[in-house]
Design a protein around this motif. Sequence first.
Motif, PDB file in Angstrom:
ATOM      1  N   UNK A 199       0.831  -1.222   0.000  1.00 55.07           N
ATOM      2  CA  UNK A 199       0.000   0.000   0.000  1.00 55.07           C
ATOM      3  C   UNK A 199       0.861   1.266   0.000  1.00 55.07           C
ATOM      4  N   UNK A 200       2.142   1.089   0.242  1.00 51.28           N
ATOM      5  CA  UNK A 200       3.044   2.252   0.283  1.00 51.28           C
ATOM      6  C   UNK A 200       3.560   2.639  -1.106  1.00 51.28           C
ATOM      7  N   UNK A 201       3.351   1.760  -2.057  1.00 44.49           N
ATOM      8  CA  UNK A 201       3.863   2.041  -3.402  1.00 44.49           C
ATOM      9  C   UNK A 201       3.233   3.338  -3.919  1.00 44.49           C
ATOM     10  N   UNK A 202       4.065   4.216  -4.426  1.00 41.94           N
ATOM     11  CA  UNK A 202       3.581   5.490  -4.952  1.00 41.94           C
ATOM     12  C   UNK A 202       3.629   6.621  -3.947  1.00 41.94           C
ATOM     13  N   UNK A 203       3.818   6.293  -2.664  1.00 43.39           N
ATOM     14  CA  UNK A 203       3.893   7.360  -1.650  1.00 43.39           C
ATOM     15  C   UNK A 203       5.209   8.127  -1.823  1.00 43.39           C
ATOM     16  N   UNK A 204       5.152   9.421  -1.476  1.00 42.83           N
ATOM     17  CA  UNK A 204       6.363  10.236  -1.580  1.00 42.83           C
ATOM     18  C   UNK A 204       7.104  10.187  -0.232  1.00 42.83           C
ATOM     19  N   UNK A 205       8.291   9.629  -0.246  1.00 40.42           N
ATOM     20  CA  UNK A 205       9.080   9.529   0.979  1.00 40.42           C
ATOM     21  C   UNK A 205      10.088  10.678   1.038  1.00 40.42           C
ATOM     22  N   UNK A 206      10.148  11.359   2.166  1.00 42.17           N
ATOM     23  CA  UNK A 206      11.222  12.344   2.342  1.00 42.17           C
ATOM     24  C   UNK A 206      12.015  11.994   3.599  1.00 42.17           C
ATOM     25  N   UNK A 207      13.332  12.177   3.531  1.00 39.30           N
ATOM     26  CA  UNK A 207      14.223  11.840   4.647  1.00 39.30           C
ATOM     27  C   UNK A 207      14.825  13.125   5.188  1.00 39.30           C
ATOM     28  N   UNK A 208      14.670  13.332   6.490  1.00 43.42           N
ATOM     29  CA  UNK A 208      15.222  14.547   7.075  1.00 43.42           C
ATOM     30  C   UNK A 208      16.164  14.195   8.213  1.00 43.42           C
ATOM     31  N   UNK A 209      17.301  14.866   8.235  1.00 47.48           N
ATOM     32  CA  UNK A 209      18.292  14.593   9.279  1.00 47.48           C
ATOM     33  C   UNK A 209      18.066  15.520  10.475  1.00 47.48           C
ATOM     34  N   UNK A 210      18.145  14.923  11.656  1.00 48.03           N
ATOM     35  CA  UNK A 210      18.061  15.727  12.884  1.00 48.03           C
ATOM     36  C   UNK A 210      19.493  15.871  13.437  1.00 48.03           C
ATOM     37  N   UNK A 211      19.930  17.090  13.635  1.00 48.36           N
ATOM     38  CA  UNK A 211      21.294  17.338  14.115  1.00 48.36           C
ATOM     39  C   UNK A 211      21.478  16.774  15.526  1.00 48.36           C
ATOM     40  N   UNK A 212      22.667  16.283  15.782  1.00 48.80           N
ATOM     41  CA  UNK A 212      22.952  15.722  17.108  1.00 48.80           C
ATOM     42  C   UNK A 212      23.462  16.815  18.046  1.00 48.80           C
ATOM     43  N   UNK A 213      23.036  16.725  19.283  1.00 47.72           N
ATOM     44  CA  UNK A 213      23.492  17.665  20.309  1.00 47.72           C
ATOM     45  C   UNK A 213      23.670  16.895  21.617  1.00 47.72           C
ATOM     46  N   UNK A 214      24.806  17.168  22.274  1.00 45.98           N
ATOM     47  CA  UNK A 214      25.123  16.469  23.518  1.00 45.98           C
ATOM     48  C   UNK A 214      25.237  17.494  24.643  1.00 45.98           C
ATOM     49  N   UNK A 215      24.862  17.080  25.851  1.00 48.19           N
ATOM     50  CA  UNK A 215      25.005  17.975  27.004  1.00 48.19           C
ATOM     51  C   UNK A 215      25.540  17.185  28.195  1.00 48.19           C
ATOM     52  N   UNK A 216      26.603  17.716  28.790  1.00 52.60           N
ATOM     53  CA  UNK A 216      27.241  17.042  29.916  1.00 52.60           C
ATOM     54  C   UNK A 216      26.487  17.349  31.212  1.00 52.60           C
TER      55      UNK A 216
END
Lengths: 145, 261
Positions: A56-73
Amino acid sequence: MHEWTLAEAIVESLNSFVEQNGRKKVLEVEILYGEMMELDTDILSYAIEELVKGTVLEGAKFSLKEEKALFKCNACGATWDFETAHKMLSHEFGILEEPSGARESPLHFIPDLAQALLKCPRCGSRDFEAISGKGIRVARMVLGR
Amino acid sequence: MDRDILFERGRRNLSRIGRIITIAAGKGGVGKSVVAASLALTLGERGKNVGLLDLDVHGPSIPDILHARGEIVASKEGLKPLSVHGIKVMSTGMLIGDNPLPTKGEDKRNLISFLVGLTNWGNLDYLIIDLPPGTGDETIWVLRALRGLKNVGVLVVTTPSILAVSVVRRLLSMLEDEKIRVIGIVENMAYFNCEGKVYRPFGRFSEELVRRFKLRVIASLPIDPSLEQTIYDGGLPHRSSEELKSAFYRLCDVVESSWGE
């Protein structure tokens, strides 16, 4: 190459969701993935494209988004980004990729190993949080009728 | 849309495995990982395809017990467990060595979702899951993943010590609440032989608890003075002594028959 496994996980999960909700069509899917995973989005996109065929997913528009990494001590309050973290990554541990033979950090496959593989660049503590940029999830999906 | 993709993948992976035996213990230091490794090795020697998943993410001892050295390989199908002594093994110990891993809560559960979701076990007759002591995140993850699956049984490992009783009671209560099948109790370090006489330094496991939860003590394993040296010398725990070897064979008989035909 674990992008194929991730693509399978995404497609299986979405197909099951759509089926459970009695829908027949998916128009759009937005995938949010963490910077720490260092995904090859070309491979991931291609794998998704192949795996959705006949579903059922055939034809769907997939977009990939990157989430930036952040670290806190938690010990000294320092914050740092993935570029800083990457420079500190030890080469002591690795996972061998087939067929390329490349050796990648286990962090690339399992971002939640961060506390074992990294330390705070300021005080050296492992008591830190990876605030963002580690997992993979479906951020948005638009269903059709 | 709030779906945990990797958890779902991990659960699907587990549902495709023949039989899953989770090794749980209320208390630490009762020999749970040695029992898990020995059971896996013995089942392997009996011709079964066996995987051993070490979920003691803070103190993984399976790589040391099995002398499992080498790096994990990743392919299009996922992470390949290390093949050692005829069984397949996956442990965070093979990914981070002796580094500490101070993680908790959701982060730890996500770690396990990635580990289980990405691992490609292939065809397995049995997967042995070695849990850490207690009822923390690792146990919660496993209970959630195994909920409703029919291919699951838990072995509760304990010493007969009175100090273990209340801890085991809590664990058994939780397993009962979650409707997870308990195969039985494995009484470890139960006795030793000295000049033909059997000594039970910790007494016997609580009969009251056995009655309360309608369980059986399905194995009483001896204290084997040579076990530590066997592992230190690079040997395998289930072959440490003839007595231990026989005990694990008998345990396998009970475990295998617990599923019926």
